[in-house]
Scaffold this active site. Structure first.
Site, PDB file in Angstrom:
ATOM      1  CB  SER A 185      -0.896   0.008   1.225  1.00  0.00           C
ATOM      2  OG  SER A 185      -1.525   1.242   1.302  1.00  0.00           O
ATOM      3  CE  LYS A 186       4.770   3.121  -3.551  1.00  0.00           C
ATOM      4  NZ  LYS A 186       6.078   3.366  -2.987  1.00  0.00           N
ATOM      5  NE  ARG A 187      -4.806   2.895   1.857  1.00  0.00           N
ATOM      6  CZ  ARG A 187      -5.607   2.209   2.624  1.00  0.00           C
ATOM      7  NH1 ARG A 187      -6.571   2.810   3.262  1.00  0.00           N
ATOM      8  NH2 ARG A 187      -5.474   0.903   2.763  1.00  0.00           N
TER       9      ARG A 187
END
Ligand code: GLU
Length: 480
Positions: free
Chosen positions: A253-255
């Site tokens: 996840s790039k969050r």
């Protein structure tokens, strides 16, 4: 033998994330194992993406995790400065040399021209890349445009149909074709270099021996190799680390909140667990051992044992490791790290014995620092009871149990679990009440819950005075 000099080269665009930490850690471990130098270089050439405070934050995060660098901002060695925006002359000079040697050319195309060009290429179904229209400009035209103050960038002239092959310490022989490569911009019109020029120039002048970085940079390597060739420099060794994937094999996840190391620390993960866990995202020891301190990792780490295959980020494993470190680190250390969390909740931890006893009980049952604080709430601020629970306490049987303890607890000479257990046993016999009917009212009055840790230790932690106070609260007047 060449001296090992490696670098972690983040862009200051946010917080340190799990992928960045893995790169930093492998560079650090390799440097320590090989008695080499670990360098922090800040790649801030894309000024539009800079986040204020990010450099300071990166440095603090690395320090908090125990990954102190030998050279870098604030620790100037002989190869500084270590922030790219402070080295612009160096890149401009190399760009000039590339122009003079004919390996690069100025490009005056405006962003509008480029957008239209790309649109046309897309419409025709062609591969989108710079069509080299400025390569056709004559020397005189170039000079006239520059004299007229026209803005320009400098592009690398990537040779057509060339195969670039290189040896990657993890992947072995890699071969890539130049036909899909764009004529990379090396220097922008504002005089700032792009990542490609800056990193090659810095890796050369900082005498980097091994470039250890994520697999996402693999496709840039041919351009870098070509730059080394054009500048007549020897390239460092290449090491591209495998991707880190979620368990469902999507890209991690790039969050930011999900992958920021600060976020894990703030959520109660220990640095020992984070470092140990991240070390295993791509590397594995010769046996199936899983638990390593940072010092132990420095001893056993080897690039030879880094996998080619993608690594899977398994949060359950991190939780398990965290639980392990929560129980195995010295109690005083865990107490120290929990302190700000307890104070934040407003718990009065001025009695060190009570505080340490609470943590000793809680850490056996929790896997995160934050869970310890939540677990210990009962020792500091019991939950308020529901109406149903209050009814249970109002029954004659419950009142008898509470009255017994209010009367007998003060007779204990040694406020320790053994004597408290004796009073409990004596109460069961004397009142003829046992099992749930005995324990539930006690726990409800004492900690505000029907279930909890062993009663003797619960009493011991809460202390005589406070235990009496809590029980008396629920003693109805006519029963006193
Ligand atoms: N600045 C690049 C990054 O943000 C570094 C890539 C490299 O190590 O060459 O990841």
């Amino acid at each position: 033998m060449q001296q090992v000099r490696v670098r972690f080269a983040p862009s200051p665009t946010g917080f340190l994330h799990i992928g960045g930490l893995r790169t930093a850690l492998y560079n650090y471990l390799f440097a320590r194992k090989e008695k080499g130098t670990f360098i922090l270089r800040i790649e801030d050439t894309d000024q539009s993406r800079i986040v204020p405070g990010a450099i300071e934050n990166l440095i603090v995060s690395l320090h908090n995790l125990g990954l102190d660098f030998d050279e870098g901002p604030g620790k100037e060695g002989s190869f500084g400065p270590y922030i790219q925006s402070q080295r612009l002359n160096l890149y401009q000079k190399q760009a000039q040399i590339l122009l003079e040697k004919g390996f690069a050319y100025p490009c005056f195309c405006s962003s509008e021209t480029l957008t239209n060009m790309r649109k046309e290429q897309q419409e025709k179904g062609e591969f989108v890349k710079y069509d080299r229209r400025c390569l056709a400009l004559s020397k005189a035209e170039i000079e006239r445009k520059i004299a007229a103050g026209e803005k320009y960038v400098i592009r690398l002239k990537i040779p057509d149909n060339r195969k670039f092959s290189f040896f990657d310490l993890i992947r072995g022989e890699v071969e890539m074709d130049s036909s899909q490569s764009d004529d990379q911009v090396l220097l922008k019109s504002d005089g700032f270099p792009t990542y490609h020029l800056a990193s090659v120039v810095d890796d050369h002048f900082m005498q980097i021996s091994h470039i250890i970085r994520g697999e996402e940079w693999l496709s840039s390597t041919p351009k870098h190799i070509f730059l080394y060739e054009c500048l007549g420099w020897e390239a460092p060794k290449w090491v591209h680390l495998p991707l880190i994937l979620n368990p469902d094999r999507t890209k991690l996840s790039k969050r930011m909140n999900d992958v920021s190391v600060d976020n894990y620390l703030a959520n109660g993960y220990l640095r020992e667990a984070i470092v140990n866990f991240v070390a295993l995202l791509g590397w594995h020891p010769a046996d199936d051992r899983e638990l390593f301190t940072l010092e132990e990792l420095c001893d056993v780490f080897s690039l030879k044992r880094v996998n080619k295959a993608n690594a899977i980020f398994d949060l359950a494993k991190l939780d398990w490791m965290n639980g392990h470190y929560l129980r195995s680190l010295p109690l005083e250390e865990i107490a120290l790290r929990c302190k700000p969390l307890f104070l934040e909740k407003g718990y009065d931890i001025s009695d060190p014995e009570k505080y340490h006893l609470s943590i000793a009980v809680a850490r056996e049952r929790c896997s995160l620092l934050n869970e310890i604080v939540d677990y210990c709430k009962m020792f500091y601020q019991p939950d308020t009871l529901t109406e149903e629970e209050e009814k249970i306490l109002a029954t004659p049987e419950a009142q008898k149990v509470l009255a017994w303890f209010v009367q007998k607890l003060p007779t204990i000479t040694n406020w320790e679990t053994e004597e408290i257990q004796n009073i409990i046993n004596a109460g069961i016999t004397a009142l003829g009440i046992k099992g749930k009917a005995f324990y539930i009212p006690l726990r409800l009055a004492l900690i505000g819950k029907m279930h909890g840790p062993e009663l003797p230790s619960t009493f011991a932690i809460i202390g005589l005075e406070e235990s009496l106070q809590r029980l008396k609260c629920y003693l109805l007047k006519n029963e006193e």
